[in-house]
Design a protein around this motif. Structure first.
Motif, short mmCIF file in Angstrom:
data_model
loop_
_atom_site.label_atom_id
_atom_site.label_comp_id
_atom_site.label_asym_id
_atom_site.label_seq_id
_atom_site.Cartn_x
_atom_site.Cartn_y
_atom_site.Cartn_z
N LEU A 62 16.21 -36.09 9.45
CA LEU A 62 14.96 -35.37 9.25
C LEU A 62 14.42 -34.79 10.55
O LEU A 62 13.84 -33.70 10.57
N ASP A 63 14.63 -35.51 11.65
CA ASP A 63 14.14 -35.04 12.96
C ASP A 63 14.83 -33.75 13.40
O ASP A 63 14.28 -33.02 14.24
N ARG A 64 15.99 -33.47 12.84
CA ARG A 64 16.71 -32.25 13.21
C ARG A 64 16.16 -31.03 12.48
O ARG A 64 16.52 -29.89 12.81
N GLU A 65 15.32 -31.25 11.47
CA GLU A 65 14.74 -30.15 10.70
C GLU A 65 13.34 -29.82 11.24
O GLU A 65 12.55 -30.71 11.55
N GLU A 66 13.02 -28.51 11.32
CA GLU A 66 11.75 -28.09 11.87
C GLU A 66 10.55 -28.49 11.01
O GLU A 66 9.45 -28.68 11.53
N ASP A 67 10.77 -28.60 9.71
CA ASP A 67 9.64 -28.79 8.80
C ASP A 67 9.44 -30.25 8.37
O ASP A 67 8.72 -30.52 7.41
N PHE A 68 10.06 -31.19 9.07
CA PHE A 68 9.88 -32.60 8.73
C PHE A 68 9.35 -33.39 9.93
O PHE A 68 9.74 -33.13 11.07
N GLN A 69 8.50 -34.36 9.61
CA GLN A 69 8.04 -35.29 10.64
C GLN A 69 7.93 -36.69 10.04
O GLN A 69 7.18 -36.90 9.08
N GLU B 7 21.01 -32.41 -0.55
CA GLU B 7 20.23 -32.72 -1.76
C GLU B 7 18.95 -33.48 -1.41
O GLU B 7 17.89 -33.20 -1.96
N LEU B 8 19.05 -34.41 -0.47
CA LEU B 8 17.87 -35.17 -0.08
C LEU B 8 16.83 -34.25 0.56
O LEU B 8 15.64 -34.33 0.25
N LEU B 9 17.27 -33.38 1.46
CA LEU B 9 16.35 -32.44 2.10
C LEU B 9 15.69 -31.54 1.06
O LEU B 9 14.47 -31.30 1.10
N TYR B 10 16.49 -31.08 0.12
CA TYR B 10 15.97 -30.21 -0.94
C TYR B 10 14.97 -30.97 -1.81
O TYR B 10 13.90 -30.44 -2.17
N ALA B 11 15.29 -32.23 -2.11
CA ALA B 11 14.42 -33.05 -2.95
C ALA B 11 13.06 -33.26 -2.29
O ALA B 11 12.02 -33.13 -2.94
N ILE B 12 13.06 -33.56 -1.00
CA ILE B 12 11.80 -33.78 -0.29
C ILE B 12 10.96 -32.51 -0.29
O ILE B 12 9.75 -32.54 -0.53
N ARG B 13 11.61 -31.38 -0.03
CA ARG B 13 10.88 -30.11 0.00
C ARG B 13 10.32 -29.76 -1.38
O ARG B 13 9.19 -29.28 -1.50
N GLN B 14 11.11 -30.02 -2.42
CA GLN B 14 10.64 -29.75 -3.79
C GLN B 14 9.46 -30.64 -4.15
O GLN B 14 8.48 -30.19 -4.76
#
Length: 221
Positions: free
Chosen positions: A24-31, A115-122
């Motif tokens: 998650l830390d590698r993605e700009e939109d997650f903290q 899928e996990l990244l997509y799920a969190i964003r959704q």
């Protein structure tokens, strides 16, 4: 700049939890704003912070307070909080139970990272995420409810009794049913006794026959 999605991770496996955080830390939109090893630590954190997270990823099996009980409490105490069940268990009953107690999504631990990244964003954007497997289970649950209502009075069997009946039909024993539904073996026996009395069945075989005749459980042939 994308809106930052604030995430809390709850899992007693530290190595796994750190792996999710690294991703998650590698993605700009997650903290990742907090990590906990059980439900109690999570609740203590939420009770002492003014800023609620956008999504909580929680395992089901944890010491002190497991994911199911934690989700029940969160759904009542913090109804706007979105919970994502992240687990290794994908049985019909596990999925149905988590959705029933208020989970906004159900993702397997062996799912692809995408899928996990997509799920969190959704979940953060739309409030829920159900993949094809979960949607299929939800449709089956709805079908079971419709069939039960069409064949029997809606109050004849409770939702929990129908869940126990389904697991009995899947040849699960008392200990397994207790583990799947996160209830005690004594409670399972109580539900089993009530099922026998209500259906006037003499044994477990009779319960299975009753379930098939009244289309109260999905039987894999």
């Amino acid at each position: 700049m994308k809106n930052v999605i604030k995430v809390v991770l709850v899992d007693d496996e530290i190595l796994f939890r750190q792996g999710i955080k690294f991703m998650l830390d590698r993605e700009e939109d997650f903290q990742v704003v907090f990590q906990a090893s059980n439900g109690k630590e999570l609740l203590d954190y939420l009770d002492n912070t003014d800023e609620q997270p956008d999504a909580i990823l929680t395992d089901l099996k944890m010491p002190v307070l497991n994911g199911v009980e934690t989700t029940k409490i969160l759904h009542k105490k913090y109804p706007s909080t979105k919970i994502i069940a992240l687990t290794s268990y994908d049985s019909h009953s596990f999925v149905a139970n988590m959705i029933d107690v208020g989970a906004a999504a159900f993702v397997l631990k062996n799912a692809k990272p995408e899928e996990l990244l997509y799920a969190i964003r959704q979940v953060a954007d739309k409030g829920f995420y159900y993949n094809e497997k979960v949607l299929k289970i939800l449709k089956e649950i709805e079908l079971m409810k419709k069939n039960a209502k069409s064949e029997l009075d809606a109050a004849f069997l409770s939702p929990r009794e129908i869940e126990v009946l389904q697991l009995i039909c899947e040849q699960k024993n008392t200990a397994q049913i207790a583990e799947i539904l996160f209830i005690s073996p004594r409670t399972v026996e109580g539900h089993r006794t009530n099922l026998l009395l209500k259906t006037e069945s003499k044994n477990i075989a009779g319960l299975v026959v009753f379930a098939i005749q009244n289309r109260l459980a999905l039987i894999d042939m």
